[in-house]
Scaffold this active site. Structure first.
Site, PDB file in Angstrom:
ATOM      1  N   LEU A   1       0.629  -1.170  -0.230  1.00 17.31           N
ATOM      2  CA  LEU A   1       0.293  -0.181  -0.258  1.00 17.31           C
ATOM      3  C   LEU A   1       0.631   1.476   0.078  1.00 17.31           C
ATOM      4  O   LEU A   1       0.877   2.585  -0.882  1.00 17.31           O
ATOM      5  CB  LEU A   1      -0.903  -0.404   1.315  1.00 17.31           C
ATOM      6  CG  LEU A   1      -2.185   0.779   0.575  1.00 17.31           C
ATOM      7  CD1 LEU A   1      -3.139   1.006   0.046  1.00 17.31           C
ATOM      8  CD2 LEU A   1      -2.901   0.677   2.526  1.00 17.31           C
TER       9      LEU A   1
ATOM     10  N   ILE B   1      21.377  20.631  17.415  1.00 11.47           N
ATOM     11  CA  ILE B   1      20.878  19.149  17.980  1.00 11.47           C
ATOM     12  C   ILE B   1      21.259  17.895  18.094  1.00 11.47           C
ATOM     13  O   ILE B   1      21.204  16.888  18.521  1.00 11.47           O
ATOM     14  CB  ILE B   1      18.954  19.475  17.831  1.00 11.47           C
ATOM     15  CG1 ILE B   1      18.362  20.642  18.020  1.00 11.47           C
ATOM     16  CG2 ILE B   1      18.401  18.168  18.887  1.00 11.47           C
ATOM     17  CD1 ILE B   1      18.940  20.879  19.573  1.00 11.47           C
ATOM     18  N   GLY B   2      22.665  17.708  16.607  1.00 13.66           N
ATOM     19  CA  GLY B   2      23.241  16.553  17.074  1.00 13.66           C
ATOM     20  C   GLY B   2      23.141  16.185  15.364  1.00 13.66           C
ATOM     21  O   GLY B   2      24.198  16.262  15.188  1.00 13.66           O
TER      22      GLY B   2
ATOM     23  N   TRP C   1      10.058   3.781  21.823  1.00 15.61           N
ATOM     24  CA  TRP C   1      10.102   3.286  20.513  1.00 15.61           C
ATOM     25  C   TRP C   1      10.681   2.458  20.086  1.00 15.61           C
ATOM     26  O   TRP C   1      10.832   1.278  19.132  1.00 15.61           O
ATOM     27  CB  TRP C   1      10.934   4.266  19.682  1.00 15.61           C
ATOM     28  CG  TRP C   1      10.381   5.885  19.448  1.00 15.61           C
ATOM     29  CD1 TRP C   1       9.290   6.131  20.222  1.00 15.61           C
ATOM     30  CD2 TRP C   1      11.277   7.208  18.774  1.00 15.61           C
ATOM     31  NE1 TRP C   1       9.212   7.770  20.052  1.00 15.61           N
ATOM     32  CE2 TRP C   1       9.920   8.292  19.359  1.00 15.61           C
ATOM     33  CE3 TRP C   1      12.381   7.080  18.831  1.00 15.61           C
ATOM     34  CZ2 TRP C   1      10.442   8.635  18.789  1.00 15.61           C
ATOM     35  CZ3 TRP C   1      12.350   8.376  18.182  1.00 15.61           C
ATOM     36  CH2 TRP C   1      11.403   9.857  18.942  1.00 15.61           C
TER      37      TRP C   1
ATOM     38  N   ASP D   1      19.298  12.802  24.003  1.00 11.03           N
ATOM     39  CA  ASP D   1      18.069  13.010  23.609  1.00 11.03           C
ATOM     40  C   ASP D   1      17.006  11.699  24.362  1.00 11.03           C
ATOM     41  O   ASP D   1      17.001  10.775  24.458  1.00 11.03           O
ATOM     42  CB  ASP D   1      17.881  12.595  22.353  1.00 11.03           C
ATOM     43  CG  ASP D   1      18.631  13.481  21.209  1.00 11.03           C
ATOM     44  OD1 ASP D   1      19.229  14.992  21.507  1.00 11.03           O
ATOM     45  OD2 ASP D   1      19.720  13.386  20.059  1.00 11.03           O
TER      46      ASP D   1
ATOM     47  N   GLU E   1       5.719  11.471  25.638  1.00  7.09           N
ATOM     48  CA  GLU E   1       3.888  10.291  24.418  1.00  7.09           C
ATOM     49  C   GLU E   1       4.521   8.847  25.324  1.00  7.09           C
ATOM     50  O   GLU E   1       3.422   8.253  25.200  1.00  7.09           O
ATOM     51  CB  GLU E   1       4.972  10.371  24.009  1.00  7.09           C
ATOM     52  CG  GLU E   1       6.098   8.831  22.744  1.00  7.09           C
ATOM     53  CD  GLU E   1       6.430   9.060  21.483  1.00  7.09           C
ATOM     54  OE1 GLU E   1       6.562  10.110  21.118  1.00  7.09           O
ATOM     55  OE2 GLU E   1       6.522   7.692  21.365  1.00  7.09           O
TER      56      GLU E   1
ATOM     57  N   HIS F   1      11.753  21.535   9.764  1.00  7.95           N
ATOM     58  CA  HIS F   1       9.973  20.684   9.306  1.00  7.95           C
ATOM     59  C   HIS F   1      10.153  21.495   7.958  1.00  7.95           C
ATOM     60  O   HIS F   1       9.653  20.155   6.779  1.00  7.95           O
ATOM     61  CB  HIS F   1       9.068  20.885   9.865  1.00  7.95           C
ATOM     62  CG  HIS F   1       9.446  19.894  11.447  1.00  7.95           C
ATOM     63  ND1 HIS F   1       9.593  20.834  12.701  1.00  7.95           N
ATOM     64  CD2 HIS F   1       9.293  18.546  11.756  1.00  7.95           C
ATOM     65  CE1 HIS F   1       9.881  19.849  13.500  1.00  7.95           C
ATOM     66  NE2 HIS F   1       9.269  17.820  12.953  1.00  7.95           N
TER      67      HIS F   1
HETATM   68  N1  GLN Z   1      19.835  14.374  18.283  1.00  6.06           N
HETATM   69  C1  GLN Z   1      19.258  13.640  16.556  1.00  6.06           C
HETATM   70  C2  GLN Z   1      18.824  15.008  16.480  1.00  6.06           C
HETATM   71  O1  GLN Z   1      19.125  15.357  15.724  1.00  6.06           O
HETATM   72  C3  GLN Z   1      17.315  14.538  18.051  1.00  6.06           C
HETATM   73  C4  GLN Z   1      16.732  14.183  17.124  1.00  6.06           C
HETATM   74  C5  GLN Z   1      15.051  14.040  18.414  1.00  6.06           C
HETATM   75  O2  GLN Z   1      14.769  14.552  18.679  1.00  6.06           O
HETATM   76  N2  GLN Z   1      14.347  12.951  17.928  1.00  6.06           N
HETATM   77  O3  GLN Z   1      18.355  14.015  14.516  1.00  6.06           O
HETATM   78 ZN    ZN Z   2      13.656  17.044  17.922  1.00  5.93          ZN
END
Ligand code: GLN
Ligand code: ZN
Length: 761
Positions: free
Chosen positions: A21, A438-439, A568, A606, A612, A701
């Protein structure tokens, strides 16, 4: 002979055993396949699923559980609830409009004008996302589609009288978002359309209908609780001959049990894998109401303990009540079939059951209940349970002993934050408004191709590592040129932030084809935590050390936190989640200390999944947060005062969990705030969050490169409400889905924005 309980199913995965799908839908979007081909694949999948369920001896097979994108979106279309911005003309809703609601309309579409996609949010506590219905003063409902009727007829033509599935009217309203109205004011007209749907299904020859009301497992306001009785009276009256089964799942009914038991319905389904009290249900239900027992876990992949289930069934039948048997919830949340898992060894495979195997278990239980059971399946279940109980692959005394020996001291940093902050300032020598990311940096096609070749064996490990070093060097150089203060290595060695660690930890396993729908055509393949978790060797030190060797600036090491690793994955059902979290935390603690010893002065752990994991019921949240916070602290707290611990969460609704967030005691937290214009920072300001904080200044995003001025404005807003010496400057999240050009441009503006603020202070 006594009749056996009906075996039924609440829903079946629709992605196809080979994700057909997904593949066809994406080809349709790309213009490579036509609508008729997509519709044909849909028909074939439904047919295959119905036949598979019939072959598994399921008595009541669901229909209308199929969807090209999402069942809540299907329902909105059926009810004629299309947001005004899509300019629906009231006619039949074709695939193009349907996907536009889900994914947004672009200016160059055949749509008349661009329109933002509907919002998407998590379906209860699962990782499935539904399209959020929208309600406002203009909302009306009108039967506007024929999907449930067509699918019923389609199955009937195959000789299968299905049980159509509908998400119930109260759950539908509850899950939507309303602008300027009370959602319950829409209930009467909504119920009218449901009544019409039930009447038509009855006319078509349906005998049963399944109406899902999972909100019965939530804390409900009195007005919502009160609304159930009248609604179901109307539905009952609309189709007196139809047997109505109301399905609840994902939790206990608790205070909603009396209300569910009083509904004028024929059967109630409860999820017995989530602690529902069978005896309470048996006592509460009127004798004529059948009870459907969700005994086979629809949220996890373990083979059922048929002996234990049989005991539950016997207890339920002892009271003479009609019983139905089913998985706990729709099988949407587990992979399709074990048949493709040819690389797993026999013993391990024997522990598992995916959707197909779970249905066989339900059918077997129905027969076992009247002792004509399937002896082979019963035997295999016993073998699996025994071997999981005793296996040395699962149970590792050293890991358990280490977990038990954890003391409160191990979860505490050596000194309180102000002292650590001073030590870190002395060591790191950062300017005001330090910049970082953030990485992850862009995961280009090249990076993915190299990894694929290495996994296939056509690229040697030595060459792959050379390649990764090249990527790291280029990422470090780029950050130095941009003049970023705390650098990262870019995470190019990681396919996925959980899988990368899971693959290196003991106690984790991976499937070849264990895909589960996350939203639309996006599927994920969660790892399986099957045994005691430990770290046989360092996981990231090699890359972080190499990256640090290339620069004099502080290099930030990146780890995925224990709760995200847990959340996850498919988790063990033979020990509490808290115990598994603690094992992962200890493994990460070792990694943190190795990174520190390798000279890394900043380490980020992280936890995007912390929120969630919150239980659905308020009463259960404190306990979860207590062990979740403990696990994070355990992973982080071993370091020296002058080693700086960061954490990252890619959301910002912290209002109700501010205490626990602060209790993580990370030296720095980065969060997502740019899309809300810093408004969501208020949780941190109201709480007077004591440690350092990096509110994201740009949305990763979108490929849009924000202007320096926009980021300056956001930073001014943040520094008006938070102590400026505690503020960091960073994007909302990792950059792995972005391209290099836009990333460099956006980061250049971000560094300029930080410089502007420094110049003004
Ligand atoms: N360290 C991760 C990154 O930069 C964090 C991703 C996330 O928070 N989902 O991709
Ligand atoms: Zn993030």
């Amino acid at each position: 002979m006594e009749s056996r309980p009906l075996a039924h199913s609440l829903g079946y995965p629709r992605i196809g055993a080979d994700r057909e799908l997904k593949k066809t839908t994406e080809a349709f979007w790309a213009g490579r396949r036509g609508a008729s081909e997509l519709l044909q694949v849909g028909r074939e999948l439904r047919r295959a699923n119905w036949l598979a369920q019939r072959d598994a001896s399921i008595d009541l097979i669901p229909s209308n559980d199929f969807s090209f994108y999402d069942q809540i979106l299907d329902l909105s279309c059926l009810l004629g609830n299309i947001p005004a911005r899509f300019h629906w003309d009231g006619g039949p809703i074709g695939l193009n409009l349907y996907f536009r609601i889900a994914r947004g309309a672009r200016a160059n579409d055949d749509a008349c004008c661009p329109a933002a996609a509907s919002e998407m949010t998590k379906w209860f506590d699962t990782n499935y996302h539904y399209i959020v219905p929208e309600f406002d003063a203009r909302t009306t409902f009108r039967l506007s589609g024929a999907k449930p009727f067509e699918e019923f007829a389609e199955a009937l033509a195959l000789g299968i009288r299905t049980k159509p599935v509908l998400v119930g009217p109260l759950t539908y309203l509850h899950l939507g978002k309303a602008a300027g109205i009370d959602k319950l004011s829409l209930l009467e007209s909504l119920t009218g359309v449901y009544a019409e749907i039930l009447r038509r299904l009855a006319e078509q020859g349906a005998e049963w209908v399944q109406i899902d009301e999972p909100i019965l497992t939530l804390d409900l306001e009195p007005a919502w609780r009160d609304a159930f009785a009248a609604t179901y009276r109307s539905l009952r009256a609309a189709a007196p001959s139809l047997k109505i089964l109301v399905a609840t799942y994902f939790g206990e009914l608790r205070d909603n049990l009396p209300l569910a038991a009083a509904l004028p319905i024929d059967a109630l389904h409860i999820d017995l894998t989530r602690g529902n009290d069978l005896d309470a249900a048996l006592a509460a239900l009127p004798p004529a109401m059948a009870l459907s027992l969700g005994v086979v876990d629809g949220r996890n992949i373990w083979r059922n303990d048929l002996d234990a289930s049989r005991k539950l069934i016997e207890r339920a039948r002892a009271r003479g009540r009609d019983i139905l048997l089913a998985p706990s919830c729709s099988l949407l949340h587990v992979p399709v079939t074990l048949r493709a898992e040819t690389t797993l060894d026999e013993e391990f495979r024997g522990w598992l059951a995916f959707a197909e195997e779970k249905l066989a278990e339900v059918a077997a239980l129905s027969r076992i209940a009247t002792s004509e059971g399937d002896p082979v399946l019963a035997y295999r279940s016993r073998v699996a349970i025994q071997s999981r109980r005793a296996s040395t692959r699962i149970h590792r005394p050293a890991v358990k002993a280490r977990c038990e020996a954890v003391t409160a001291a191990a979860t505490k940093r050596r000194a309180p934050f102000p002292e650590r902050q001073a030590a870190q300032r002395a060591r790191l020598q950062l300017p005001l408004f330090p910049t970082t990311t953030i990485g992850s940096f862009p995961q280009t096609e090249e990076v993915r191709a190299a990894r694929a070749r290495w996994k296939k064996g056509s690229l040697s490990t030595a060459d792959y590592e050379k390649f990764l070093e090249g990527e790291i060097a280029r990422t470090v150089r780029a950050q130095e040129e941009l003049d970023i203060d705390v650098l990262v290595h870019g995470e190019s060695e990681r396919n996925d932030m959980v899988e990368y660690f899971g693959e290196q930890l003991e106690g984790y396993a991976f499937t070849k084809n264990g895909w589960v729908q996350s939203y639309g055509t996006r599927c994920v393949k969660p790892p399986i935590i099957f045994g005691d978790v430990s770290r046989p060797h360092p996981m990231t030190v090699r890359w972080s050390r190499y990256a640090q060797s290339l620069t004099d600036r502080p290099m930030k090491a990146m780890l995925t936190g224990p709760i995200t690793m847990l959340q996850w994955s498919f988790v063990r059902d033979d020990q509490p989640r808290s115990a598994t979290a603690r094992q992962i935390a200890l493994a990460l603690r070792d990694e943190v200390l190795d990174l520190e010893a390798a000279g890394l002065s900043v380490i980020q752990i992280d936890e995007p999944a912390l929120r969630e994991g919150l239980p659905l019921r308020r009463a259960d949240r404190a306990a979860y947060l207590a062990w979740a916070v403990e696990a994070f602290r355990l992973s982080a707290a071993g370091v020296r005062n002058d080693t700086q611990i960061h954490t990252h969460m890619c959301y910002c609704e912290f209002n109700d969990i501010m205490g626990p967030i602060a209790a993580l005691d990370a030296d720095v937290i980065s969060i997502e705030t740019s899309r809300s214009n810093m408004e969501l920072l208020s949780a941190f300001t109201d709480f007077r969050y004591p440690n350092e904080i990096g509110p994201g200044v740009y949305d990763i995003h979108s490929p849009r490169v924000p202007a320096t001025g926009e980021m300056v404005d956001l930073l001014r807003k943040a520094s008006a409400v938070l102590p400026r010496e505690n503020l960091w400057v960073n994007p909302d999240c990792g950059l792995k889905t972005r391209g290099w050009d836009e990333t460099l441009a956006a980061l250049r503006h971000m560094v300029q924005a930080a410089a502007t603020l420094r110049a003004q202070s």
